[in-house]
Design a protein around this motif. Structure first.
Motif, PDB file in Angstrom:
ATOM      1  N   TRP A 241       0.832  -1.082  -0.087  1.00  0.00           N
ATOM      2  CA  TRP A 241      -0.134   0.015   0.116  1.00  0.00           C
ATOM      3  C   TRP A 241       1.065   1.067  -0.060  1.00  0.00           C
ATOM      4  CZ3 TRP A 241      -5.182   0.725   3.211  1.00  0.00           C
ATOM      5  CH2 TRP A 241      -5.955  -0.224   2.775  1.00  0.00           C
ATOM      6  N   PRO A 242       0.452   2.463  -0.592  1.00  0.00           N
ATOM      7  CA  PRO A 242       0.876   3.655  -0.266  1.00  0.00           C
ATOM      8  C   PRO A 242       1.358   3.727   1.122  1.00  0.00           C
ATOM      9  CG  PRO A 242      -1.029   3.772  -1.867  1.00  0.00           C
ATOM     10  CD  PRO A 242      -1.019   2.445  -1.152  1.00  0.00           C
ATOM     11  N   GLN A 243       2.377   4.785   1.310  1.00  0.00           N
ATOM     12  CA  GLN A 243       2.927   5.243   2.618  1.00  0.00           C
ATOM     13  C   GLN A 243       1.782   5.951   3.346  1.00  0.00           C
ATOM     14  OE1 GLN A 243       6.853   7.066   2.549  1.00  0.00           O
ATOM     15  NE2 GLN A 243       7.724   5.289   1.105  1.00  0.00           N
ATOM     16  N   ALA A 244       0.908   6.835   2.705  1.00  0.00           N
ATOM     17  CA  ALA A 244       0.221   7.726   3.131  1.00  0.00           C
ATOM     18  C   ALA A 244      -1.194   6.857   3.560  1.00  0.00           C
ATOM     19  CB  ALA A 244      -0.209   9.018   2.412  1.00  0.00           C
ATOM     20  N   SER A 245      -1.180   5.791   3.243  1.00  0.00           N
ATOM     21  CA  SER A 245      -2.397   4.871   3.478  1.00  0.00           C
ATOM     22  C   SER A 245      -2.346   3.915   4.393  1.00  0.00           C
ATOM     23  CB  SER A 245      -3.016   4.221   2.213  1.00  0.00           C
ATOM     24  OG  SER A 245      -3.247   5.224   1.293  1.00  0.00           O
TER      25      SER A 245
ATOM     26  N   LEU B 228       7.865   3.328   6.283  1.00  0.00           N
ATOM     27  CA  LEU B 228       8.593   4.813   6.928  1.00  0.00           C
ATOM     28  C   LEU B 228       9.466   5.326   5.805  1.00  0.00           C
ATOM     29  CD1 LEU B 228      10.359   3.901  10.366  1.00  0.00           C
ATOM     30  CD2 LEU B 228       8.221   4.963   9.891  1.00  0.00           C
ATOM     31  N   GLY B 229       9.612   4.677   4.605  1.00  0.00           N
ATOM     32  CA  GLY B 229      10.458   5.240   3.664  1.00  0.00           C
ATOM     33  C   GLY B 229      11.924   5.368   4.149  1.00  0.00           C
ATOM     34  N   ILE B 230      12.397   4.157   4.740  1.00  0.00           N
ATOM     35  CA  ILE B 230      13.609   4.353   5.559  1.00  0.00           C
ATOM     36  C   ILE B 230      14.901   4.800   4.652  1.00  0.00           C
ATOM     37  CG2 ILE B 230      14.368   1.781   5.406  1.00  0.00           C
ATOM     38  CD1 ILE B 230      14.592   3.997   8.496  1.00  0.00           C
TER      39      ILE B 230
ATOM     40  N   ALA C 251       1.940  12.421   7.639  1.00  0.00           N
ATOM     41  CA  ALA C 251       1.650  10.881   7.471  1.00  0.00           C
ATOM     42  C   ALA C 251       2.987  10.188   7.731  1.00  0.00           C
ATOM     43  CB  ALA C 251       1.340  10.697   5.853  1.00  0.00           C
ATOM     44  N   ARG C 252       4.035  10.573   7.358  1.00  0.00           N
ATOM     45  CA  ARG C 252       5.314   9.830   7.842  1.00  0.00           C
ATOM     46  C   ARG C 252       5.562  10.007   9.344  1.00  0.00           C
ATOM     47  NH1 ARG C 252      11.217  10.939   4.668  1.00  0.00           N
ATOM     48  NH2 ARG C 252      11.821   8.672   4.893  1.00  0.00           N
ATOM     49  N   GLU C 253       5.233  10.938   9.915  1.00  0.00           N
ATOM     50  CA  GLU C 253       5.548  11.039  11.267  1.00  0.00           C
ATOM     51  C   GLU C 253       4.497  10.256  12.088  1.00  0.00           C
ATOM     52  OE1 GLU C 253       4.280  14.285  15.188  1.00  0.00           O
ATOM     53  OE2 GLU C 253       4.848  14.956  13.148  1.00  0.00           O
TER      54      GLU C 253
ATOM     55  N   SER D 129      17.885   0.094  11.725  1.00  0.00           N
ATOM     56  CA  SER D 129      17.234   0.713  10.877  1.00  0.00           C
ATOM     57  C   SER D 129      16.534   1.990  11.669  1.00  0.00           C
ATOM     58  CB  SER D 129      15.895  -0.200  10.503  1.00  0.00           C
ATOM     59  OG  SER D 129      16.345  -1.143   9.693  1.00  0.00           O
ATOM     60  N   LEU D 130      16.313   1.815  12.932  1.00  0.00           N
ATOM     61  CA  LEU D 130      15.955   2.926  13.635  1.00  0.00           C
ATOM     62  C   LEU D 130      17.008   3.923  13.795  1.00  0.00           C
ATOM     63  CD1 LEU D 130      13.800   1.016  16.530  1.00  0.00           C
ATOM     64  CD2 LEU D 130      12.918   2.373  14.728  1.00  0.00           C
TER      65      LEU D 130
END
Length: 780
Positions: free
Chosen positions: A580-584, A620-622, A633-635, A667-668
């Motif tokens: 799914w898209p990151q915003a959803s 997250l789009g890491i 949305a990313r936050e 990753s974090l």
């Protein structure tokens, strides 16, 4: 056959939580005053006297059992279980008061014990397991309940019954579950064998149920007006029960034949002797013996004093139903006979409301006391398996369901407010407002003759507080152990006492899952976003199978039946997140978090946990640039991913996490410092704390210890980090330093000293000061 008081045994200073009476001359009692007492009488000494007192630890003792004589114990053994999770075995008649055996295995309070005629021992615990012991060695672990096991019963050497706060009863053959009994609508608290039928159970739903071992419900006994805590059986086959309505009740042929009212709030436990006498243990710390044989009754003056004490008490209205004064009859109603023994009516006598109980043996109404307004809005309320005087609904914002705020009448309102805010990730700046809300909406009532404050270590329920004593001192604290202290003045995060002197806090080893959820809102949002995704690219929408599985997940969470969820449910959600898209994806990440919180065991069946992490960090789009400020949305995704991974570490407690933990922490570590907000830092600090619980017992340094420490440093140094986040991060650091494999800090020691000192300056709370002092003593 009428039971009357035979003896009052005074020796405990707090609630008596367990009694056993294997012979007519022997009574065993266990109390939250941290002692177990052996009471004995003989032909030469007709009164019960204390022959031994055991104090295995400083914690509450909540259960007791008698093991029959053996070659090494001609008089038998006394077995106690308590707050520290340890079962202690004492040799009856031995002048030593040290345990002959200490049985280790449970990880939380041992609240139920029973033994078989041949000496098998069965224990039940808050850790959701029961354990069978033979020759004081663990034989089986009975796993299957989802909440505390509050009652256990030996059927024979191979068959065991367990009852739980999850409302179920299970029959086991050795370690295999053979039968499950459903029917109670609340936590099941007691079990007893019923000859020629099967067994009986009692519950917080006020009912007693009699079953066959094949699962058939024979009949239900209704009469108690509040929680029923304990059951026993008389030599005649009649049942005896005790409960929160201050009574012991005797049941004959399916009817209540006698109600024995006690001058105490809670009758926690009941036992019967081979001679037919009844023994009870109460919240006033007294053990009482009742007999149907007149020769064993107490002297007439003691009987009169007992009856007068009961008649002069104040009763909470929730034990007797709703009270509407205008609808009550006057004293003339007492001229009509009652319909059955134990029937309670209320009459208006001037400005007072009095409760009277019908005694079918004397054919008279007996005054029980004055009825006053009750604490809370009714009977004690159950919230997440524990009992509270109040459970408030708190509206946070329009359109969102209210959050639950549990509160006990003897708590410090600020302690309850702090617990509520941190539990729901709300700013601590609201603490004054929440505390004032609690104070405004609570009041105290006068009940019973005791001025003590009681906190039930068994369920979390409090005792009532005398009117006009809101400034009473808190109940005395007990020694800190395993991250929990039963005290009215404790740190709501670690459980450490906030007394005047320095407190040992570390290690704190109970992970903190993120459990708060609005499943209905999640479902609505997921469906809404699925339609949006489908409109832009039909290949991204749910398949029919995925839709069915999501419905199954929502249904299980909505009905508190998360135990049916397994690894495939988790991987299904992760698969949708990945495409799914990151915003959803945020409601799907949140759904995954809730599944992990409510059924941590499901994660263990996921073979490839890297796929879950890949989906989460993809959301997250890491690997994408981190523009500032972060889009909302990313936050949001950063917040939810941290909470979800925090929950992934919960079932790892006590074992070294596998390679996937390295992926998670590394990753974090790639998220830039300026991307962290107050909320995401708190979630990260909780994740780091949960990880520290997992690695504490490791004999070798974790493969990602350096990364873990670097992330703790990120929380402590970040200017957006609030005191609670810093506190959790510092506890995580302390757990690691206190662990079997301490980190080699070397030159970094000065850095950690500086960071801990800065945290103490930022948060002037005493708990932070105590924690910093303890951490610094470990690294200097």
């Amino acid at each position: 056959m009428v039971y009357r008081l035979s003896a009052s045994l005074s020796g405990h200073s707090q609630d008596v939580r367990g009694v056993a009476s294997p012979t007519a001359g022997l009574v065993l009692s266990a109390s939250r005053d941290a002692t177990a007492i052996v009471w004995e009488k003989s032909q030469s000494e007709p009164k019960f006297t204390i022959s031994a007192t055991y104090k295995p630890s400083e914690g509450f003792i909540n259960s007791i059992a008698y093991v029959p004589p053996s070659a090494d114990a001609p008089q038998g053994h006394v077995v106690t279980g308590g707050q520290d999770g340890i079962i202690n075995v004492f040799t009856l008649g031995d002048p030593s008061t040290e345990p002959a055996y200490s049985l280790i295995g449970h990880t939380a309070n041992v609240c139920a014990l029973t033994s078989s005629p041949t000496g098998n021992l069965v224990s039940g615990s808050w850790d959701t397991t029961a354990r069978v012991w033979r020759d004081f060695k663990e034989l089986y672990v009975l796993k299957g309940h989802t909440q505390s096991v509050w009652a256990v019963l030996c059927i024979d050497e191979n068959q065991t019954l367990t009852a739980s706060a999850d409302r179920t009863i299970k029959l086991w053959n050795q370690h295999k579950e053979m039968q499950r009994f459903h029917g109670h609508n609340d936590a099941v608290r007691g079990l007893v064998l019923v000859p020629d039928i099967g067994f009986a159970s009692c519950s917080n739903d006020s009912e007693i149920r009699v079953w066959t071992l094949q699962g058939d419900l024979v009949y239900t006994l209704v009469g108690h007006t509040s929680f029923v805590y304990s059951l026993s059986i008389l030599p005649s086959g009649d049942l005896v029960s005790s409960g929160e309505d201050r009574t012991v009740r005797v049941w004959k042929d399916g009817e209540c034949s006698q109600t024995i009212v006690h001058p105490a709030i809670s009758v926690w436990t009941v036992s019967t002797m081979p001679n037919g006498d009844i023994v009870s243990g109460c919240s006033d710390g007294v053990v009482r013996v009742f007999s149907s044989v007149e020769e064993r009754w107490a002297p007439a003056d003691e009987l009169k004093l007992y009856d007068d004490t009961i008649a002069n008490q104040a009763l909470p209205s929730h034990q007797l139903g709703n009270v509407k004064k205008s609808d009550l009859a006057g004293p003339e109603a007492l001229s009509q006979p009652g319909k059955k023994d134990g029937q309670v009516i209320m009459v208006k006598n001037g400005n007072l409301v009095e409760a009277h109980k019908w005694d079918s043996n004397t054919r008279t109404w007996q005054r029980m006391g004055e009825v006053v307004d009750a604490v809370g809005s009714g009977r004690k309320q159950l919230h997440e398996g524990k009992e509270y005087d109040y459970v408030f609904d708190v509206d946070i914002k329009d359109g969102a369901p209210p959050l639950k705020l549990p509160y006990n009448a003897n708590e410090n309102p600020y302690q309850a407010a702090h617990r509520f805010l941190t539990r729901n990730d709300l700013p601590l700046t609201y603490i004054d407002e929440v505390a004032k809300f609690i104070e405004k909406n609570t009041s105290a009532v006068t009940i019973g003759q005791s001025n003590e404050q009681y906190v039930d270590p068994y369920t979390g329920a409090s005792r009532y507080v005398p009117r006009g004593t809101s400034s009473q001192a808190p109940a005395p604290s007990t020694s800190y152990g395993s991250g929990a202290v039963n005290s009215a003045n404790v740190d709501p995060f670690t459980g450490a006492s906030r007394g005047s002197g320095p407190q040992k806090i570390l290690p704190v080893l109970a992970p903190l899952p993120f459990k708060q959820a609005n499943v209905t809102a999640m479902q609505t949002k997921i469906q809404e976003l699925n339609e949006s995704v489908k409109a832009s690219d039909a290949t991204l929408a749910f398949t029919a199978e995925e839709g069915a599985n999501l419905t199954e997940i929502i249904g299980a969470l909505s009905t508190n039946n998360a135990s049916v969820l397994t690894g495939p449910h988790i991987t299904l959600v992760a698969g949708i997140i990945a495409r799914w898209p990151q915003a959803s994806v945020f409601p799907l990440i949140d759904l995954l978090r809730v599944v992990l919180a409510n059924n941590p065991a499901a994660l263990k069946s996921v073979k490839d946990k890297q796929t879950i992490l890949s989906a989460l960090f993809g959301a997250l789009g890491i690997d994408q640039p981190w523009e500032m400020p972060l889009p909302k949305a990313r936050e949001t995704n950063v917040l939810l991913v941290n909470r979800t991974i925090a929950n992934m570490f919960v079932p790892q407690a006590g074992s070294l996490p596998a390679a996937w933990s390295t992926t998670a922490l590394e990753s974090l570590g790639r998220i830039p410092a300026e991307a962290w907000t107050k909320g995401t830092l708190l979630a990260l600090a909780t994740l780091l704390f949960n990880y520290s619980c997992a690695i504490h017992h490791s004999q070798k340094a974790a493969q990602d210890q350096e990364t873990h420490l670097a992330l703790i440093e990120t929380v402590l140094k970040n200017p957006n980090s609030e005191p609670e986040a810093q506190y959790r991060a510092l506890v995580a650091f302390g757990n690691v330093v206190k662990s079997s494999a301490k980190p080699k800090l070397g030159k970094a020691t000065s850095t950690w000293l500086r960071l801990s000192s800065a945290a103490a300056k930022k948060n002037a709370e005493k708990r932070m000061q105590d924690l910093v002092n303890e951490v610094q003593s470990l690294i200097v």
